[in-house]
Design an enzyme around this catalytic site. Structure first.
Site, PDB file in Angstrom:
ATOM      1  N   SER A   1      -1.434  12.276  29.904  1.00 14.71           N
ATOM      2  CA  SER A   1      -1.189  10.834  29.467  1.00 14.71           C
ATOM      3  C   SER A   1      -1.615   9.576  28.212  1.00 14.71           C
ATOM      4  CB  SER A   1      -0.891  10.500  30.646  1.00 14.71           C
ATOM      5  OG  SER A   1      -1.576   9.110  30.871  1.00 14.71           O
TER       6      SER A   1
ATOM      7  N   LYS B   1      -6.832   2.779  25.862  1.00 17.03           N
ATOM      8  CA  LYS B   1      -5.282   2.641  26.636  1.00 17.03           C
ATOM      9  C   LYS B   1      -5.003   2.026  27.040  1.00 17.03           C
ATOM     10  CE  LYS B   1      -3.410   6.189  29.871  1.00 17.03           C
ATOM     11  NZ  LYS B   1      -3.570   7.754  30.883  1.00 17.03           N
TER      12      LYS B   1
ATOM     13  N   SER C   1      -5.391  13.467  33.537  1.00 17.32           N
ATOM     14  CA  SER C   1      -4.944  12.820  31.587  1.00 17.32           C
ATOM     15  C   SER C   1      -5.472  11.954  30.780  1.00 17.32           C
ATOM     16  CB  SER C   1      -4.167  11.652  32.223  1.00 17.32           C
ATOM     17  OG  SER C   1      -3.039  11.110  32.966  1.00 17.32           O
TER      18      SER C   1
END
Lengths: 486, 97
Positions: free
Chosen positions: A155, A80, A179
């Site tokens: 996310s 990420k 997330s």
């Protein structure tokens, strides 16, 4: 598409070690796949092909020389884009950090490198991890591999979509209020938020420190366990990391849930929960019961207040954390020759931050400001205590708490973008684990019209072993009908 | 704590200044409306009796993790490399006065 890409991490490690395939060949296949699907998925912000191939060749030659290689030798891991890799652009999907190249590795990155994992690229996300759909990325949204018109969740949408779409084998996300579990659920794969402190946050760009954890994502429970073991452990660079002893999760990969006691809080099936989701989760619970677990319906009244408590705390911490972005030492800096310092900072922040980030900073600033601190921030923290207390009481009677990961099916791109509160409501079942600091996992349990549905399980702090064990059993007995659209 | 407490444009302007975010006049009313709606939802917490409940700042009971105060020398060049505006080895700041 190559069959190699469908293999699990442990199968790949053994094939690479026995030289049945080379790491280079496998990594090349990953990039071929990425190039084939990225114009439709958009899971990545930055690809690190040169570094990855160089590392793959190095691993192959060490194997040929019979030298020792790490537990993830040759395995592609997507990262990420809020986790720092030395000398690799790390943007947080924000214009503020569009050209930020960290001069250091996050601790998890050091650990992955030392286990010979291959860092394949940096994945798309909601800007600064603030969102539930990955639509708040300043680099454009990611698409759900099971329905390209729908969001992958957020996310960590890019980390989940890349694993689901077979662009990589495993990935890392971060989970502040769901997330990692949300996109895992929406993309039909496995994601786990570990106990707070299990994994070092050093090098994770901060959003809400007291809530977030770097979290593993995989296509199956065994790979998830393998990745978790590699990155867990105390770190003197993160004073909130805890000494948990050795996490022996591989031993938990046994199909046996007999005697496991499950609590099912009715609050996790509240208003707004889609009936197909409830039905799928109850089927998973019945399956576990059939396999020897027992369950009871329970009431945990404080959970109704988790969402409000979570958002107040997360926004408050965000407003404080993101105060560092003034454009001076790093990040976006506009020409400020003719402006005083205050205006110069305000302009950098206006252009650098997107709408959702600004909204949360403003609300957090409000909740922390004189006259409102007691009413909002402190109140939310007191409610957080009540939630923790009620959960630890429940865990005296139950090994696990089960409910949906997401109350609804993956929604269409744009569907909730104009109503921030409606988007926040999607996190109603996931924020609980972050408030309490306990581990929680999302496992695919069913599908509806080709869209994945995930079941969420929460356990007491440091009982990842229970989550892995029960998740492994569910995986053996539930095979959701899912098909990739890329 | 009254139910109808609304966020005014003046408050938005003040918050934006505190947070160092430049917003335009037209954005002020949009923020006021959106924030008002979200804060109204947050007030759901008013229903909860928290009398005598300690706040949770942190979920892990670790306090004051100490280490030896030994400097770790890292080359300054790596850090200076990412500074957007600098002169020699110094970071250039905007005008203060």
């Amino acid at each position: 598409m190559s069959r190699i890409l469908e293999l699990s991490a442990s199968e790949l490690v053994s094939k690479i070690r026995t030289q049945e395939i080379t790491a280079e060949e496998y990594v090349n296949k990953c990039y071929e796949r990425i190039k084939e699907v990225e114009d439709r998925i958009h899971a990545f912000i930055t690809l690190t092909e040169n570094i990855a191939l160089e590392k793959a060749q190095e691993i192959d030659s060490r194997i040929r020389r019979n030298e020792k290689v790490g537990t993830l030798s040759g395995i592609a891991v997507a990262i990420k884009d809020n986790i720092c890799i030395n000398d690799v652009r790390t943007t947080c999907a924000s214009k503020m950090l569009e050209n930020f190249i960290p001069p250091y590795d996050a601790t998890v990155i050091q650990r992955l490198k030392s286990q010979d994992a291959i860092l394949i690229g940096k994945t798309n996300m909601d800007e600064f991890a603030m969102g539930t759909s990955t639509e708040h990325s300043q680099f454009g949204p990611t698409h759900n591999p099971h329905d390209l018109d729908r969001v992958p969740g957020g996310s960590s949408g890019g980390s989940a979509a890349s694993v689901a779409a077979l662009e990589t084998t495993i990935s890392l996300g971060s989970d502040t209020g769901g997330s990692v579990r949300c996109p895992a659920s929406f993309c039909g794969i496995v994601g786990m938020k570990p106990t707070y402190g299990l994994i070092s946050r050093y090098g994770l760009i901060a959003y809400a420190n007291s809530l977030e954890q770097i979290s593993p994502i995989a296509r199956n429970v065994a790979d998830l366990a393998l990745l978790t073991e590699c990155i867990a452990g105390q770190d003197n660079k993160d004073s909130t990391s805890i000494d948990s002893g050795t996490q022996n999760l591989k031993n938990c990969l046994v199909d046996d849930v007999s005697g496991v006691k499950i609590g099912v809080p009715e609050e996790l099936f509240g208003i707004g929960t889609d009936e197909v989701v409830s039905k799928a989760v109850w089927e998973a619970i019945s399956k576990l019961e059939g396999l020897g677990a027992t369950f009871s319906k329970i009431k945990l009244e404080s959970l109704e207040y988790a969402l409000a408590s979570y958002y107040i705390i997360a926004m408050s911490e965000a407003s404080s954390n993101l105060a560092r972005y003034d454009g001076l030492r790093y990040g976006l800096r506009l020409d400020d020759e003719n402006y005083d310092w205050s205006t110069a900072y305000s302009r950098n922040r206006d252009v650098g931050f997107g709408a959702e980030v600004k909204r949360r900073i403003m609300l957090g600033t409000f909740a922390l400001s004189a006259g409102y601190y007691n009413e909002y921030y402190l109140k939310a923290q007191r409610v957080r205590t009540l939630i923790r207390q009620e959960l630890s009481k429940a865990f005296k009677d139950f090994d696990l708490i089960i409910g949906p990961t997401m109350p609804i099916l993956p929604f269409r791109l744009g569907e909730k973008l104009l109503d921030p509160l409606e988007m926040y409501m999607c996190d109603v079942d996931t924020v609980i684990a972050n408030l309490a600091g306990i581990p929680a996992i999302s496992v695919p349990c069913s599908s509806s019209q080709g869209l994945p549905i995930g079941v969420q399980m929460m356990a007491p702090a440091l009982r990842e072993d229970v989550l892995i064990k029960v998740a492994f059993s569910l995986e053996q007995h539930l095979k959701p009908d899912l098909e990739l659209k890329v | 704590m009254s139910e109808d407490k609304k966020i005014t444009k003046e408050q938005v302007k003040h918050l934006a200044w505190l947070a160092r975010i430049k917003i335009t006049d037209s954005e002020e009313s949009k923020y006021a409306e959106e924030m008002g709606e979200i804060l109204k939802y947050f007030r759901k917490l008013d229903e909860v009796d928290t009398e005598g409940v300690e706040p949770t700042h942190h979920v892990v009971d670790v306090v004051n993790v100490m280490r030896e105060d030994e400097p770790e020398i890292k080359p300054a060049e790596n850090i200076l490399k990412i500074v957007p505006a600098k002169k020699d080895r110094f970071i250039k700041a905007p005008r203060i006065v």
